[in-house]
Design a protein around this motif. Structure first.
Motif, short mmCIF file in Angstrom:
data_model
loop_
_atom_site.label_atom_id
_atom_site.label_comp_id
_atom_site.label_asym_id
_atom_site.label_seq_id
_atom_site.Cartn_x
_atom_site.Cartn_y
_atom_site.Cartn_z
N MET A 188 0.84 -1.20 0.00
CA MET A 188 0.00 0.00 0.00
C MET A 188 0.87 1.24 0.00
SD MET A 188 -3.19 -0.82 2.55
CE MET A 188 -2.18 -1.03 4.00
N LYS A 189 0.44 2.23 -0.75
CA LYS A 189 1.18 3.49 -0.83
C LYS A 189 0.22 4.65 -0.56
CE LYS A 189 3.84 6.41 -3.99
NZ LYS A 189 4.33 6.58 -5.39
N LEU A 221 -7.67 9.03 4.32
CA LEU A 221 -6.44 8.63 3.63
C LEU A 221 -6.78 8.12 2.24
CD1 LEU A 221 -4.77 6.53 6.50
CD2 LEU A 221 -4.77 9.01 6.19
N GLU A 222 -6.11 8.66 1.23
CA GLU A 222 -6.22 8.11 -0.13
C GLU A 222 -4.93 7.35 -0.40
OE1 GLU A 222 -7.97 10.19 -3.84
OE2 GLU A 222 -5.80 10.38 -4.05
N TYR A 223 -5.07 6.09 -0.79
CA TYR A 223 -3.88 5.26 -0.98
C TYR A 223 -4.06 4.34 -2.18
CZ TYR A 223 -6.67 1.60 1.32
OH TYR A 223 -7.65 0.71 1.65
N GLU A 224 -2.94 3.81 -2.64
CA GLU A 224 -2.94 2.89 -3.77
C GLU A 224 -2.65 1.48 -3.28
OE1 GLU A 224 -0.75 2.25 -8.14
OE2 GLU A 224 -0.10 3.85 -6.79
N GLU A 225 -3.46 0.53 -3.73
CA GLU A 225 -3.26 -0.87 -3.37
C GLU A 225 -3.64 -1.75 -4.55
OE1 GLU A 225 -4.21 -3.77 0.40
OE2 GLU A 225 -5.84 -2.50 -0.34
N SER A 232 -5.20 -0.08 -7.57
CA SER A 232 -6.46 0.63 -7.38
C SER A 232 -6.30 1.75 -6.36
CB SER A 232 -7.56 -0.32 -6.92
OG SER A 232 -7.77 -1.35 -7.86
N ILE A 233 -7.06 2.83 -6.56
CA ILE A 233 -7.06 3.94 -5.62
C ILE A 233 -8.19 3.71 -4.62
CG2 ILE A 233 -7.22 6.43 -5.32
CD1 ILE A 233 -4.78 5.51 -6.91
#
Length: 418
Positions: free
Chosen positions: A1-2, A17-21, A24-25
């Motif tokens: 996760m970023k 929190l908006e994150y990339e996994e 997908s956003i």
């Protein structure tokens, strides 16, 4: 996760929190429902980092700054002063509502018109004309604020452009007067409740009926979506409250137990509880999942005319025809405060967004501000010449509208902002 970026939610306080996994956003929220202006940001930061792996040391100062910003919004407002008196309609008002920013508000009236006003100047921006009977319900599609819905005794709901005043759709289908309405949080649907005992869901973009929800045996007096828009709760003069599933358009639970018509029913913030007020002089707290009655709040000697949760869902406020209001803990259902001083029935009650102040509107021609913790009356808002039946805070909590049977609306501003 970023982790990509943060968003802030002031009421109830939280950090999104908006994150990339996995390409997908996604988003998740850190709810800070117990945050106060006295909370220790360093201790809170440690708690957040221990429970949320996305908050690394490199992001710590950023989160701490967001906590400080949230705390600034939790501070008590000072007293309010009259900013504008707006002579809004030829006949008494029925309802008032702010857009999310509080820059505009809308009024509905017995004169069949709705008007949109600039909060700062008190000038009329739009006159929404076309209904042929009393306009009983009005709402902006907050948080967007680009559309307005109006529900009328002419059996129609109209959707309007909030910028131009153009009528986008006239929603026809009810066989009796419309009493209440609400947009879902996504602004894709508007729900209308009618004296024909039905609720209808309408597609906002297309202006078409999506579903008719039948289950009540008498007129619908209140309705509201939960905070995620997955369920709808309705209260009726048939003495029942119904929970509806929006996606399947089905009845989930019928909440039976009141012995008088329902004045209002609402979900709390996390959608776990529902509170209902009734003319049987009681409020009831229900589990939304099971439909079980958790508690019956018996504190008033006359009808309960309004009920609400605070923005965090931790407190419940009730208003009664006995001229008093009460504050209860949603967790324990214990009475925390008795608000006494009005000389007439209380029609409307609401918490400030910060949750530390309560606003009440009464037939004694005054509105009052109360301290939630001490139950002290902080201020009496005077000047209306007839009963006040509608009142509201804006999103920031620094502006108040009061609507009266004297055909006027009063705008009150926090003295620090005036």
């Amino acid at each position: 996760m970023k982790l990509l970026r943060f968003f802030i939610r002031y009421f109830p306080p939280g950090i999104i929190l908006e994150y990339e996994e996995g390409g997908s956003i996604k988003t998740k929220s850190i709810d800070l429902l117990d945050l106060t202006s006295d909370s220790d940001p360093d201790e809170l930061l440690v708690e957040i980092q221990n429970s949320e792996p996305l908050i690394t040391d490199s992001r710590a100062e950023q989160v701490k700054e967001l906590i400080h910003r949230l705390q600034q919004k939790q501070a008590h407002n000072s007293s309010f002063s009259l900013h504008q008196e707006v002579h809004v309609h030829l006949l008494p008002l029925t309802n008032v509502a702010f857009n999310k920013s509080g820059s505009k508000f809308i009024t509905g009236s017995y004169d069949r018109r709705c008007r949109v006003w600039d909060t700062t100047s008190g000038q009329q921006l739009l006159s929404l004309e076309g209904h042929t009977n009393i306009v009983a319900a009005v709402s902006f599609n907050n948080p967007y604020g680009d559309k307005i819905a109006t529900g009328s005794f002419d059996r129609t709901c109209k959707l309007w452009c909030a910028q131009t005043g153009i009528c986008l759709h006239t929603l026809r289908g009810h066989s009796a007067e419309i009493r209440c309405l609400a947009f879902n949080p996504q602004s894709t649907l508007v729900a209308t409740g009618s004296m024909d005992a039905s609720v209808k869901l309408w597609d906002v973009k297309k202006g078409k009926e999506v579903a008719t929800l039948k289950g009540h045996s008498a007129e619908i007096l209140s309705l509201s979506f939960n905070s995620v828009g997955s369920q709808l709760v309705t209260g009726s003069s048939d003495q029942t409250v119904v929970i509806w599933d929006v996606a399947s358009e089905s009845l989930v639970h019928m909440l039976v137990g009141h012995t008088g018509e329902i004045s209002n029913a609402q979900f709390n913030w996390d959608c776990s509880l529902i509170v209902s007020g009734s003319l049987d002089k009681t409020c009831k707290v229900w589990e939304a999942v099971s439909g079980r009655c958790v508690a019956t709040l018996v504190a008033h000697t006359e009808e309960v005319l309004d009920v609400c949760f605070d923005s965090t869902g931790q407190l419940i406020a009730t208003a009664s025809a006995d001229g008093t209001a009460r504050v209860f803990s949603a967790a324990t259902c214990e009475c925390m405060a008795r608000l006494e001083g009005h000389e007439g029935e209380i029609f409307k009650i609401c918490f400030s967004p910060q949750g530390n102040t309560i606003l009440t509107a009464s037939s004694d021609k005054t509105a009052r501000l109360w301290d939630v913790q001490t139950a002290d009356c902080l201020q009496i808002l005077t000047g209306h010449t007839l009963e006040i039946f509608s009142c509201a805070f804006n999103y920031e909590g620094d502006t108040i509208i009061t609507g009266s049977a004297d055909n006027t609306c009063r705008i009150w501003r926090c003295k620090d902002e005036a």
